[in-house]
Design an enzyme around this catalytic site. Sequence first.
Site: not given
Length: 226
Positions: A2, A48-51, A74-75, A98
């Site tokens: 993101c 946003r990159l939606s995951i 991030g993750e 998260d």
Amino acid sequence: MCGFLISLNVPLNPSIFKNALKKINHRGPDEQNTYYHKKLNLYLGHNRLSIIDLLNGKQPFWSQDNKKVILYNGEIYNFKILKKQLSDKGHKFCSQSDTEVILKFYEEYGTDSFEFLNGMFAFVIIDFEKNLIICSRDYYGKKPLYYFQKNNEIIISSEIEPITYLQKNELTLSQENFKYFAFNGYYSKEKTYFNEILKFQKNSVYEINFLKDFKFKLKFIYNPEI
């Protein structure tokens, strides 16, 4: 991945801010959200990159009392474990993301909680109760985070390009930093190829009081390398 952009006390309007945010559309093509705090002249923007939790994980993500907000890229690998710890202490969640876990962990334990985050990340938490902007990057510095500051004007971004778009007349190239990069293949610590744009160091937490000193302070390095 993101991407996000924050502007404080910079003279601009919503259309200019959104144009700057578009410079990092490639980091988050699924959704774009912005927020403007008129009293503080504060703009927040997130691509946003939606995951995880496509519906409820939107950013900027606000605390349930609307006194804190986070922008995050991030993750967090262990967020389910951390979420369980918070649930056992009585915290209620409105998403499966998260992102919310980071913010609630901060609400419970403050910046010391960041040491328990296992993952790759760069995030900014704005605490309106304490008048703080808090910035952090992960141990290995996988996720970038840059900032520009002139007096009380502050821009924070996941990439340099939005800053150059907003402050092109204020920037000068650094021959010294270019030479360092040519010899070493990377820039030292917080340096970039612009004198006025710096990057937050990896493995670090910074704070700035946006109503008082207007100076980023390195609060601590966590899990220091030996």
